[in-house]
Design a protein around this motif. Structure first.
Motif, PDB file in Angstrom:
ATOM      1  N   ARG A 127       0.858  -1.186   0.000  1.00  0.00           N
ATOM      2  CA  ARG A 127       0.000   0.000   0.000  1.00  0.00           C
ATOM      3  C   ARG A 127       0.896   1.237   0.000  1.00  0.00           C
ATOM      4  NH1 ARG A 127      -3.448   0.381   4.877  1.00  0.00           N
ATOM      5  NH2 ARG A 127      -1.494  -0.248   5.884  1.00  0.00           N
ATOM      6  N   CYS A 128       0.607   2.160  -0.905  1.00  0.00           N
ATOM      7  CA  CYS A 128       1.420   3.377  -1.000  1.00  0.00           C
ATOM      8  C   CYS A 128       0.556   4.517  -1.522  1.00  0.00           C
ATOM      9  CB  CYS A 128       2.617   3.157  -1.917  1.00  0.00           C
ATOM     10  SG  CYS A 128       3.575   4.662  -2.213  1.00  0.00           S
ATOM     11  N   ASN A 129       0.347   5.524  -0.687  1.00  0.00           N
ATOM     12  CA  ASN A 129      -0.455   6.683  -1.094  1.00  0.00           C
ATOM     13  C   ASN A 129       0.222   7.527  -2.165  1.00  0.00           C
ATOM     14  OD1 ASN A 129      -2.743   6.392   0.681  1.00  0.00           O
ATOM     15  ND2 ASN A 129      -1.408   6.985   2.378  1.00  0.00           N
ATOM     16  N   LYS A 130       1.538   7.447  -2.244  1.00  0.00           N
ATOM     17  CA  LYS A 130       2.252   8.203  -3.269  1.00  0.00           C
ATOM     18  C   LYS A 130       2.044   7.569  -4.645  1.00  0.00           C
ATOM     19  CE  LYS A 130       6.281   9.972  -2.303  1.00  0.00           C
ATOM     20  NZ  LYS A 130       6.046  11.406  -2.623  1.00  0.00           N
ATOM     21  N   ARG A 131       2.025   6.252  -4.689  1.00  0.00           N
ATOM     22  CA  ARG A 131       1.820   5.535  -5.956  1.00  0.00           C
ATOM     23  C   ARG A 131       0.342   5.406  -6.292  1.00  0.00           C
ATOM     24  NH1 ARG A 131       3.646   1.043  -4.418  1.00  0.00           N
ATOM     25  NH2 ARG A 131       1.630   0.008  -4.232  1.00  0.00           N
ATOM     26  N   ALA A 132      -0.486   5.167  -5.284  1.00  0.00           N
ATOM     27  CA  ALA A 132      -1.926   4.968  -5.482  1.00  0.00           C
ATOM     28  C   ALA A 132      -2.663   5.736  -4.385  1.00  0.00           C
ATOM     29  CB  ALA A 132      -2.281   3.483  -5.423  1.00  0.00           C
ATOM     30  N   PRO A 133      -3.018   6.987  -4.621  1.00  0.00           N
ATOM     31  CA  PRO A 133      -3.655   7.819  -3.593  1.00  0.00           C
ATOM     32  C   PRO A 133      -4.848   7.137  -2.940  1.00  0.00           C
ATOM     33  CG  PRO A 133      -3.126   9.132  -5.515  1.00  0.00           C
ATOM     34  CD  PRO A 133      -2.847   7.706  -5.894  1.00  0.00           C
ATOM     35  N   GLY A 134      -4.863   7.171  -1.606  1.00  0.00           N
ATOM     36  CA  GLY A 134      -5.940   6.562  -0.847  1.00  0.00           C
ATOM     37  C   GLY A 134      -5.709   5.122  -0.464  1.00  0.00           C
ATOM     38  N   ALA A 135      -4.586   4.537  -0.911  1.00  0.00           N
ATOM     39  CA  ALA A 135      -4.325   3.119  -0.650  1.00  0.00           C
ATOM     40  C   ALA A 135      -3.851   2.857   0.767  1.00  0.00           C
ATOM     41  CB  ALA A 135      -3.289   2.589  -1.639  1.00  0.00           C
ATOM     42  N   GLY A 136      -3.205   3.855   1.390  1.00  0.00           N
ATOM     43  CA  GLY A 136      -2.593   3.657   2.700  1.00  0.00           C
ATOM     44  C   GLY A 136      -1.081   3.695   2.589  1.00  0.00           C
ATOM     45  N   CYS A 137      -0.388   3.524   3.718  1.00  0.00           N
ATOM     46  CA  CYS A 137       1.075   3.599   3.733  1.00  0.00           C
ATOM     47  C   CYS A 137       1.635   2.459   4.575  1.00  0.00           C
ATOM     48  CB  CYS A 137       1.543   4.940   4.291  1.00  0.00           C
ATOM     49  SG  CYS A 137       3.335   5.089   4.446  1.00  0.00           S
ATOM     50  N   ASP A 138       2.161   1.433   3.903  1.00  0.00           N
ATOM     51  CA  ASP A 138       2.723   0.281   4.619  1.00  0.00           C
ATOM     52  C   ASP A 138       4.048   0.604   5.302  1.00  0.00           C
ATOM     53  OD1 ASP A 138       0.686  -1.497   4.201  1.00  0.00           O
ATOM     54  OD2 ASP A 138       1.592  -2.473   2.468  1.00  0.00           O
ATOM     55  N   ALA A 139       4.678   1.690   4.913  1.00  0.00           N
ATOM     56  CA  ALA A 139       5.965   2.036   5.528  1.00  0.00           C
ATOM     57  C   ALA A 139       5.811   2.427   6.995  1.00  0.00           C
ATOM     58  CB  ALA A 139       6.622   3.172   4.759  1.00  0.00           C
ATOM     59  N   ILE A 140       4.671   2.976   7.359  1.00  0.00           N
ATOM     60  CA  ILE A 140       4.498   3.472   8.730  1.00  0.00           C
ATOM     61  C   ILE A 140       4.659   2.347   9.744  1.00  0.00           C
ATOM     62  CG2 ILE A 140       2.807   4.453  10.336  1.00  0.00           C
ATOM     63  CD1 ILE A 140       1.804   6.188   8.024  1.00  0.00           C
ATOM     64  N   ASP A 141       4.114   1.182   9.448  1.00  0.00           N
ATOM     65  CA  ASP A 141       4.247   0.040  10.362  1.00  0.00           C
ATOM     66  C   ASP A 141       5.208  -1.014   9.828  1.00  0.00           C
ATOM     67  OD1 ASP A 141       2.371   0.987  12.298  1.00  0.00           O
ATOM     68  OD2 ASP A 141       0.742   0.409  10.939  1.00  0.00           O
ATOM     69  N   GLY A 142       5.885  -0.704   8.741  1.00  0.00           N
ATOM     70  CA  GLY A 142       6.811  -1.656   8.134  1.00  0.00           C
ATOM     71  C   GLY A 142       8.246  -1.344   8.496  1.00  0.00           C
ATOM     72  N   PHE A 143       9.166  -1.699   7.593  1.00  0.00           N
ATOM     73  CA  PHE A 143      10.577  -1.412   7.803  1.00  0.00           C
ATOM     74  C   PHE A 143      10.822   0.035   7.389  1.00  0.00           C
ATOM     75  CE2 PHE A 143      15.039  -1.360   6.273  1.00  0.00           C
ATOM     76  CZ  PHE A 143      15.648  -1.629   7.491  1.00  0.00           C
ATOM     77  N   ASN A 144      11.098   0.887   8.362  1.00  0.00           N
ATOM     78  CA  ASN A 144      11.152   2.320   8.087  1.00  0.00           C
ATOM     79  C   ASN A 144      12.446   2.984   8.555  1.00  0.00           C
ATOM     80  OD1 ASN A 144      10.491   2.378  10.941  1.00  0.00           O
ATOM     81  ND2 ASN A 144       8.320   2.210  10.338  1.00  0.00           N
ATOM     82  N   ARG A 145      13.536   2.266   8.484  1.00  0.00           N
ATOM     83  CA  ARG A 145      14.849   2.793   8.876  1.00  0.00           C
ATOM     84  C   ARG A 145      15.230   4.042   8.078  1.00  0.00           C
ATOM     85  NH1 ARG A 145      19.746   1.426  11.087  1.00  0.00           N
ATOM     86  NH2 ARG A 145      21.649   1.903   9.911  1.00  0.00           N
ATOM     87  N   TYR A 146      14.847   4.108   6.821  1.00  0.00           N
ATOM     88  CA  TYR A 146      15.288   5.187   5.941  1.00  0.00           C
ATOM     89  C   TYR A 146      14.274   6.326   5.826  1.00  0.00           C
ATOM     90  CZ  TYR A 146      18.607   1.577   4.664  1.00  0.00           C
ATOM     91  OH  TYR A 146      19.567   0.605   4.709  1.00  0.00           O
ATOM     92  N   HIS A 147      13.259   6.321   6.634  1.00  0.00           N
ATOM     93  CA  HIS A 147      12.133   7.218   6.414  1.00  0.00           C
ATOM     94  C   HIS A 147      12.220   8.513   7.230  1.00  0.00           C
ATOM     95  CE1 HIS A 147      10.881   3.583   4.438  1.00  0.00           C
ATOM     96  NE2 HIS A 147       9.913   4.241   3.852  1.00  0.00           N
ATOM     97  N   ALA A 148      11.202   9.355   7.057  1.00  0.00           N
ATOM     98  CA  ALA A 148      11.252  10.743   7.520  1.00  0.00           C
ATOM     99  C   ALA A 148      11.090  10.881   9.030  1.00  0.00           C
ATOM    100  CB  ALA A 148      10.165  11.555   6.820  1.00  0.00           C
ATOM    101  N   ILE A 149      11.776  11.896   9.558  1.00  0.00           N
ATOM    102  CA  ILE A 149      11.597  12.292  10.962  1.00  0.00           C
ATOM    103  C   ILE A 149      11.069  13.719  11.065  1.00  0.00           C
ATOM    104  CG2 ILE A 149      13.334  10.700  11.882  1.00  0.00           C
ATOM    105  CD1 ILE A 149      15.301  13.089  11.963  1.00  0.00           C
ATOM    106  N   LEU A 150      10.980  14.414   9.935  1.00  0.00           N
ATOM    107  CA  LEU A 150      10.482  15.785   9.902  1.00  0.00           C
ATOM    108  C   LEU A 150       9.482  15.938   8.756  1.00  0.00           C
ATOM    109  CD1 LEU A 150      13.854  17.690  10.391  1.00  0.00           C
ATOM    110  CD2 LEU A 150      11.935  17.755  11.999  1.00  0.00           C
ATOM    111  N   GLY A 151       8.396  16.681   9.015  1.00  0.00           N
ATOM    112  CA  GLY A 151       7.466  17.040   7.956  1.00  0.00           C
ATOM    113  C   GLY A 151       6.623  15.918   7.403  1.00  0.00           C
ATOM    114  N   ALA A 152       6.642  14.751   8.030  1.00  0.00           N
ATOM    115  CA  ALA A 152       5.853  13.613   7.527  1.00  0.00           C
ATOM    116  C   ALA A 152       4.375  13.800   7.877  1.00  0.00           C
ATOM    117  CB  ALA A 152       6.386  12.312   8.094  1.00  0.00           C
ATOM    118  N   SER A 153       3.553  12.926   7.343  1.00  0.00           N
ATOM    119  CA  SER A 153       2.117  12.967   7.626  1.00  0.00           C
ATOM    120  C   SER A 153       1.605  11.537   7.767  1.00  0.00           C
ATOM    121  CB  SER A 153       1.368  13.670   6.488  1.00  0.00           C
ATOM    122  OG  SER A 153       1.253  12.817   5.345  1.00  0.00           O
ATOM    123  N   PRO A 154       0.378  11.348   8.255  1.00  0.00           N
ATOM    124  CA  PRO A 154      -0.179   9.991   8.321  1.00  0.00           C
ATOM    125  C   PRO A 154      -0.310   9.329   6.956  1.00  0.00           C
ATOM    126  CG  PRO A 154      -1.440  11.483   9.726  1.00  0.00           C
ATOM    127  CD  PRO A 154      -0.519  12.340   8.916  1.00  0.00           C
TER     128      PRO A 154
END
Length: 329
Positions: A127-154
Motif C-alpha cells: 500500500r502506497c499513497n504516493k503511488r496509489a492515492p488513498g491506498a494507505g502507507c505500509d511504511a508506517i508500520d513496516g521497515f522504516n529505517r530510511y524514512h522521515a523524521i520531519l514534515g511527515a504525515s499519516p
C-alpha cells in the motif's frame, strides 16, 4: 509492455509543444530514475520527450552567481571550477550521490525531479499513497529505517533522495521554469511539497512545465562550505542523514551568517531555518551548534526503526559546523 512514443526536442518551446500533445507525457533527461520507474510500472507515460539537447551550459557570472542549464550532467557540474571554488558544498553533494556512471548520465533537472526510493513505493504489492492515492502507507508500520523524521504525515513518511538538492536548498537556489503559461522562477525550498494528504503531488510544477535552469545567487561565504553524508555503506547508498552547511564568522568568533540544510530526514530537502536563526550572533562553539540542532529537531518524530536518526542528525549538524568553524582558527 508499456507502449509510448519518443521525440527529441530541439529547444524548450518544442519540448513543451511535444509534451502538450500527449495525455501522460514525461520529460526524459538522463533517465536514471524514470527508466527504473517505468520498468517497475510505477510510471506509465504514453510519450517521452527527450530534453537532453537543451541547455547544459554552466555560466559563472561576474557578480558571483551561477546559472546552470537543466540538461547539465551531474559530473560536469561537480567538476566545474566555479562550482568547486564558489559553492564547494554543491560539488561535494554531487560526488556523494550515486555512482560515477550514473553521475555521467544524470541531469540537474532530472536530479531535482527524482522520486523517492521508498521500497514500498516501488512494490506494487504494498500500500502506497504516493503511488496509489488513498491506498494507505505500509511504511508506517513496516521497515522504516530510511524514512522521515520531519514534515511527515499519516499519509506518507517517504524521504526525498537527492544529495544535490540539499546543497541547493542551503544555497537559496532558484528554479527557472517554462511552460504553457510562459516563464517563471521559484525558490527551490518552495518547489518540493511536504506530503500532507496528497503525497502523490510532489512539486509545484504545472502540467507540461519544464525546468530549464538552476540559479545560484552570489553568496560570498559559500566558498567556506561543505556537505557530509552519513549512510549505511560508503558507495552508492542514499543518506540516513546528510548536512549541507556554510558558515561565516566575525573577528570575535561569533556567527555572522550561516546556511544549513538536511537530507534523508524529510519528504523534501529540509532547510534548517530554526537552527540558522538560533546561531546568528552566537559564539561558534560545539554547545551552541548542538543547541541550534536541538531547536531544529524539537518537532522531529521517529518511527520504530528510525528513532536513531534524531540523535544522528544532531551529531552530524554539530560535527559539520565545528569542522567549518575550525577552518577560521
Amino acid at each position: 509492455m508499456i507502449e509510448f512514443s519518443y521525440a527529441r526536442a530541439e529547444d524548450t518551446p518544442a519540448a513543451i509543444r511535444l509534451s502538450s500533445a500527449a495525455a501522460h507525457p514525461k520529460y526524459l533527461g538522463g533517465g536514471t530514475n524514470l527508466v527504473d520507474l517505468m520498468r517497475e510500472t510505477v510510471e506509465q507515460p504514453d510519450a517521452l520527450v527527450d530534453v537532453t539537447g537543451l541547455s547544459s551550459a554552466i555560466e559563472a557570472r561576474d557578480d558571483g552567481s551561477l546559472l546552470i542549464g537543466a540538461a547539465a550532467k551531474n559530473t560536469a557540474v561537480a567538476a566545474d571550477r566555479a562550482v568547486r571554488t564558489r559553492f564547494p558544498m554543491l560539488s561535494r553533494a554531487l560526488l556523494a550521490g550515486a555512482s560515477g556512471q550514473i553521475r555521467n548520465m544524470a541531469t540537474v533537472g532530472g536530479n531535482i525531479l527524482q522520486r523517492t526510493r521508498c521500497s514500498y513505493f516501488y512494490d506494487d504489492a504494498s500500500r502506497c499513497n504516493k503511488r496509489a492515492p488513498g491506498a494507505g502507507c505500509d511504511a508506517i508500520d513496516g521497515f522504516n529505517r530510511y524514512h522521515a523524521i520531519l514534515g511527515a504525515s499519516p499519509a506518507c513518511v517517504a524521504t526525498h533522495p537527492s544529495d544535490m538538492c540539499v546543497a541547493l536548498a542551503a544555497l537559496d537556489a532558484i528554479v527557472h521554469l517554462e511552460g504553457l503559461n510562459g516563464q517563471r522562477t521559484m525558490k527551490l525550498v518552495d518547489f518540493h511539497r511536504l506530503p500532507g494528504g496528497r503525497p502523490d503531488v510532489e512539486t509545484e510544477l504545472e502540467t507540461h512545465e519544464l525546468i530549464t535552469a538552476i540559479e545560484l545567487p552570489a553568496l560570498r561565504f559559500a566558498a567556506r562550505s561543505t556537505y557530509r553524508k552519513v549512510r549505511d555503506r560508503a558507495s552508492y547508498a542514499f543518506a540516513l542523514v546528510s548536512v549541507a552547511a556554510a558558515l561565516d564568522l566575525d573577528a570575535d568568533g561569533k556567527v555572522r551568517d550561516v546556511r544549513l540544510a538536511m537530507g534523508g530526514v524529510a519528504h523534501k530537502p529540509w532547510r534548517a531555518w530554526k537552527a540558522e536563526s538560533a546561531l546568528r550572533g552566537q559564539q561558534a562553539t560545539p554547545g551552541n551548534f548542538r543547541a541550534a540542532a536541538e531547536a531544529e529537531l524539537a518537532e522531529a518524530s521517529g518511527l520504530r526503526d528510525n528513532m536513531f536518526k534524531i540523535e544522528l542528525a544532531r551529531r552530524v549538524i554539530e560535527a559539520v559546523l565545528s569542522e567549518l568553524a575550525g577552518e577560521f582558527a
